[in-house]
Design a protein around this motif. Structure first.
Motif, PDB file in Angstrom:
ATOM      1  N   GLU A  34      33.359  41.700  36.883  1.00  0.00           N
ATOM      2  CA  GLU A  34      33.441  42.486  37.989  1.00  0.00           C
ATOM      3  C   GLU A  34      34.203  41.359  38.946  1.00  0.00           C
ATOM      4  OE1 GLU A  34      29.942  44.629  39.298  1.00  0.00           O
ATOM      5  OE2 GLU A  34      30.065  46.458  38.297  1.00  0.00           O
ATOM      6  N   ALA A  35      33.367  40.531  37.694  1.00  0.00           N
ATOM      7  CA  ALA A  35      34.034  39.129  38.924  1.00  0.00           C
ATOM      8  C   ALA A  35      35.422  38.479  38.320  1.00  0.00           C
ATOM      9  CB  ALA A  35      32.881  37.686  38.799  1.00  0.00           C
ATOM     10  N   ALA A  36      35.885  39.013  36.893  1.00  0.00           N
ATOM     11  CA  ALA A  36      37.026  39.185  36.790  1.00  0.00           C
ATOM     12  C   ALA A  36      37.819  39.523  37.320  1.00  0.00           C
ATOM     13  CB  ALA A  36      36.985  39.103  35.324  1.00  0.00           C
ATOM     14  N   GLY A  37      37.620  40.407  37.117  1.00  0.00           N
ATOM     15  CA  GLY A  37      38.668  41.612  37.945  1.00  0.00           C
ATOM     16  C   GLY A  37      38.777  41.545  39.323  1.00  0.00           C
ATOM     17  N   ARG A  38      38.231  40.736  40.577  1.00  0.00           N
ATOM     18  CA  ARG A  38      38.365  40.243  42.090  1.00  0.00           C
ATOM     19  C   ARG A  38      39.227  38.727  41.577  1.00  0.00           C
ATOM     20  NH1 ARG A  38      32.743  41.587  42.256  1.00  0.00           N
ATOM     21  NH2 ARG A  38      31.779  39.370  41.736  1.00  0.00           N
ATOM     22  N   VAL A  65      36.545  45.261  35.283  1.00  0.00           N
ATOM     23  CA  VAL A  65      37.247  44.764  36.038  1.00  0.00           C
ATOM     24  C   VAL A  65      38.709  45.584  36.277  1.00  0.00           C
ATOM     25  CG1 VAL A  65      39.680  43.874  34.897  1.00  0.00           C
ATOM     26  CG2 VAL A  65      38.416  43.212  33.702  1.00  0.00           C
ATOM     27  N   LEU A  66      38.792  46.896  35.849  1.00  0.00           N
ATOM     28  CA  LEU A  66      40.009  47.462  36.786  1.00  0.00           C
ATOM     29  C   LEU A  66      38.866  48.143  37.554  1.00  0.00           C
ATOM     30  CD1 LEU A  66      41.171  50.213  34.269  1.00  0.00           C
ATOM     31  CD2 LEU A  66      42.627  48.070  34.924  1.00  0.00           C
ATOM     32  N   ASP A  67      38.008  48.376  38.427  1.00  0.00           N
ATOM     33  CA  ASP A  67      37.921  48.454  39.383  1.00  0.00           C
ATOM     34  C   ASP A  67      37.852  48.194  40.828  1.00  0.00           C
ATOM     35  OD1 ASP A  67      35.697  50.293  38.058  1.00  0.00           O
ATOM     36  OD2 ASP A  67      33.991  49.515  38.372  1.00  0.00           O
ATOM     37  N   ALA A  68      38.510  46.842  40.473  1.00  0.00           N
ATOM     38  CA  ALA A  68      38.668  45.631  41.424  1.00  0.00           C
ATOM     39  C   ALA A  68      40.216  45.703  41.639  1.00  0.00           C
ATOM     40  CB  ALA A  68      38.698  44.487  41.013  1.00  0.00           C
ATOM     41  N   TRP A  69      40.739  47.190  41.845  1.00  0.00           N
ATOM     42  CA  TRP A  69      41.971  47.466  41.880  1.00  0.00           C
ATOM     43  C   TRP A  69      41.510  48.980  42.418  1.00  0.00           C
ATOM     44  CZ3 TRP A  69      43.119  45.240  37.444  1.00  0.00           C
ATOM     45  CH2 TRP A  69      43.677  43.678  37.070  1.00  0.00           C
ATOM     46  N   ASP A  70      42.265  49.217  43.553  1.00  0.00           N
ATOM     47  CA  ASP A  70      42.590  50.853  44.318  1.00  0.00           C
ATOM     48  C   ASP A  70      43.280  51.754  43.128  1.00  0.00           C
ATOM     49  OD1 ASP A  70      41.542  49.540  46.496  1.00  0.00           O
ATOM     50  OD2 ASP A  70      42.867  49.320  47.332  1.00  0.00           O
ATOM     51  N   THR A 146      33.431  33.651  27.491  1.00  0.00           N
ATOM     52  CA  THR A 146      33.339  35.219  27.527  1.00  0.00           C
ATOM     53  C   THR A 146      33.735  35.293  28.810  1.00  0.00           C
ATOM     54  OG1 THR A 146      30.526  34.650  28.137  1.00  0.00           O
ATOM     55  CG2 THR A 146      31.404  35.550  25.944  1.00  0.00           C
ATOM     56  N   CYS A 147      34.680  36.515  29.396  1.00  0.00           N
ATOM     57  CA  CYS A 147      35.450  36.439  30.294  1.00  0.00           C
ATOM     58  C   CYS A 147      36.083  35.758  30.674  1.00  0.00           C
ATOM     59  CB  CYS A 147      33.989  37.099  31.708  1.00  0.00           C
ATOM     60  SG  CYS A 147      34.348  38.323  32.196  1.00  0.00           S
ATOM     61  N   GLY A 148      37.001  35.029  29.462  1.00  0.00           N
ATOM     62  CA  GLY A 148      37.819  34.055  29.737  1.00  0.00           C
ATOM     63  C   GLY A 148      38.899  34.368  30.402  1.00  0.00           C
ATOM     64  N   ILE A 149      40.114  33.535  31.115  1.00  0.00           N
ATOM     65  CA  ILE A 149      40.893  34.679  31.292  1.00  0.00           C
ATOM     66  C   ILE A 149      41.902  33.349  31.502  1.00  0.00           C
ATOM     67  CG2 ILE A 149      42.714  35.195  33.448  1.00  0.00           C
ATOM     68  CD1 ILE A 149      40.147  36.590  34.539  1.00  0.00           C
ATOM     69  N   ALA A 150      42.910  33.634  30.943  1.00  0.00           N
ATOM     70  CA  ALA A 150      44.342  32.663  30.736  1.00  0.00           C
ATOM     71  C   ALA A 150      45.815  33.031  30.812  1.00  0.00           C
ATOM     72  CB  ALA A 150      44.860  32.066  29.210  1.00  0.00           C
ATOM     73  N   VAL A 151      46.352  32.547  32.392  1.00  0.00           N
ATOM     74  CA  VAL A 151      47.203  33.342  32.152  1.00  0.00           C
ATOM     75  C   VAL A 151      48.619  33.276  31.404  1.00  0.00           C
ATOM     76  CG1 VAL A 151      49.038  34.086  34.673  1.00  0.00           C
ATOM     77  CG2 VAL A 151      46.262  34.439  34.820  1.00  0.00           C
ATOM     78  N   VAL A 152      49.498  33.244  30.939  1.00  0.00           N
ATOM     79  CA  VAL A 152      51.044  33.566  30.355  1.00  0.00           C
ATOM     80  C   VAL A 152      52.495  33.552  31.428  1.00  0.00           C
ATOM     81  CG1 VAL A 152      51.579  33.184  28.180  1.00  0.00           C
ATOM     82  CG2 VAL A 152      49.419  33.149  28.327  1.00  0.00           C
ATOM     83  N   ASP A 153      52.668  32.988  31.332  1.00  0.00           N
ATOM     84  CA  ASP A 153      53.977  33.170  31.824  1.00  0.00           C
ATOM     85  C   ASP A 153      55.395  33.063  30.756  1.00  0.00           C
ATOM     86  OD1 ASP A 153      53.509  33.569  34.571  1.00  0.00           O
ATOM     87  OD2 ASP A 153      53.955  31.241  35.151  1.00  0.00           O
ATOM     88  N   VAL A 154      55.869  34.762  30.732  1.00  0.00           N
ATOM     89  CA  VAL A 154      56.525  34.342  29.713  1.00  0.00           C
ATOM     90  C   VAL A 154      58.256  34.796  29.769  1.00  0.00           C
ATOM     91  CG1 VAL A 154      57.812  36.025  27.271  1.00  0.00           C
ATOM     92  CG2 VAL A 154      54.683  35.527  28.504  1.00  0.00           C
ATOM     93  N   ALA A 170      47.171  29.748  34.420  1.00  0.00           N
ATOM     94  CA  ALA A 170      46.386  29.483  34.678  1.00  0.00           C
ATOM     95  C   ALA A 170      45.119  29.978  34.372  1.00  0.00           C
ATOM     96  CB  ALA A 170      45.801  30.366  36.405  1.00  0.00           C
ATOM     97  N   THR A 171      44.369  29.813  34.514  1.00  0.00           N
ATOM     98  CA  THR A 171      42.948  29.718  33.919  1.00  0.00           C
ATOM     99  C   THR A 171      41.654  29.950  34.753  1.00  0.00           C
ATOM    100  OG1 THR A 171      42.176  27.570  32.887  1.00  0.00           O
ATOM    101  CG2 THR A 171      43.672  28.391  31.381  1.00  0.00           C
ATOM    102  N   ALA A 172      40.343  30.653  34.324  1.00  0.00           N
ATOM    103  CA  ALA A 172      39.511  30.998  34.807  1.00  0.00           C
ATOM    104  C   ALA A 172      38.398  31.686  33.450  1.00  0.00           C
ATOM    105  CB  ALA A 172      39.368  31.612  35.861  1.00  0.00           C
ATOM    106  N   THR A 173      37.462  31.534  34.299  1.00  0.00           N
ATOM    107  CA  THR A 173      36.053  31.888  33.442  1.00  0.00           C
ATOM    108  C   THR A 173      34.970  32.082  34.577  1.00  0.00           C
ATOM    109  OG1 THR A 173      36.439  30.443  31.910  1.00  0.00           O
ATOM    110  CG2 THR A 173      34.283  31.745  32.232  1.00  0.00           C
ATOM    111  N   PRO A 174      35.380  33.178  35.581  1.00  0.00           N
ATOM    112  CA  PRO A 174      34.554  33.976  36.328  1.00  0.00           C
ATOM    113  C   PRO A 174      33.089  34.107  35.862  1.00  0.00           C
ATOM    114  CG  PRO A 174      37.099  35.430  36.763  1.00  0.00           C
ATOM    115  CD  PRO A 174      36.879  34.665  35.049  1.00  0.00           C
ATOM    116  N   ARG A 175      32.416  34.040  37.430  1.00  0.00           N
ATOM    117  CA  ARG A 175      30.777  34.322  36.978  1.00  0.00           C
ATOM    118  C   ARG A 175      31.005  35.205  38.327  1.00  0.00           C
ATOM    119  NH1 ARG A 175      31.449  34.178  31.965  1.00  0.00           N
ATOM    120  NH2 ARG A 175      30.785  32.290  30.466  1.00  0.00           N
ATOM    121  N   ALA A 176      29.356  36.494  37.793  1.00  0.00           N
ATOM    122  CA  ALA A 176      28.900  36.765  39.205  1.00  0.00           C
ATOM    123  C   ALA A 176      27.880  35.689  40.012  1.00  0.00           C
ATOM    124  CB  ALA A 176      28.298  37.938  38.268  1.00  0.00           C
TER     125      ALA A 176
END
Length: 176
Positions: A34-38, A65-70, A146-154, A170-176
């Motif tokens: 849920e934190a990753a979704g936010r 993760v999808l719960d973060a969007w309308d 776990t729950c690690g994110i990497a944002v890659v521009d192509v 960007a990178t992130a490892t969101p935690r609750a």
């Protein structure tokens, strides 16, 4: 410009007697997803497509993760993401703008292939493959937790995604 969000599934539980593919998220994993979704909603925005491994823990991560969007983008279960090699992952990524008959089911309304030429795709899967994928695309060594994110521009078509066309935004490892 296409954007690839590489998301490792959240912390999974290991109940006795369950096959690996059936492992659910642990309590901490549910909260972290849920934190990753936010984080994704704030820093990346709504993706045009989510491609997930068919493992229970990745599907549960995706749902939280999808719960973060309308709105909810199309979600495709991709068998090749479970126990994927780097080659499997590269074929999935490089096939994102392919003719829909060449890969997983197309996303409803997605122009120009699965994600569209400038779409944002979230790829939800497992390590070590996802960390290897980020390195193969960007040249950056990154060990996704776990729950690690990497944002890659192509810069260019998905089919040409490699270290000459991709950069780690960007990178992130969101935690609750």
């Amino acid at each position: 410009m296409p954007t690839l969000v590489v998301l490792r599934h959240a912390k999974a539980d290991t109940p006795p007697g369950l096959q690996d593919i059936a492992r659910p998220l642990a309590e901490r994993g549910r909260a972290d997803a849920e934190a990753a979704g936010r984080w994704l909603a704030e820093h990346v925005g709504l993706p045009s497509l989510v491609v997930t491994s068919p493992a229970r823990r990745t599907e549960e991560t995706t749902a939280r993760v999808l719960d973060a969007w309308d709105a909810e983008p199309p979600v495709v279960d991709e068998e090749r993401l479970y126990e994927a090699t780097l080659g499997d992952l590269l074929r999935v990524v490089r096939g994102l703008d392919a003719d829909p008959g060449d890969g997983p089911a197309p996303a409803p309304g997605a122009p120009g292939g699965l994600s569209g030429p400038d779409g944002t795709v979230v790829l939800v899967g497992h390590n070590p493959g996802l960390s290897d994928l980020v390195e193969a695309l960007t040249g950056e060594v990154l060990q996704l937790r776990t729950c690690g994110i990497a944002v890659v521009d192509v810069a260019g078509p998905w089919a040409d995604a490699d270290t000459t066309s991709c950069s780690l935004r960007a990178t992130a490892t969101p935690r609750a």
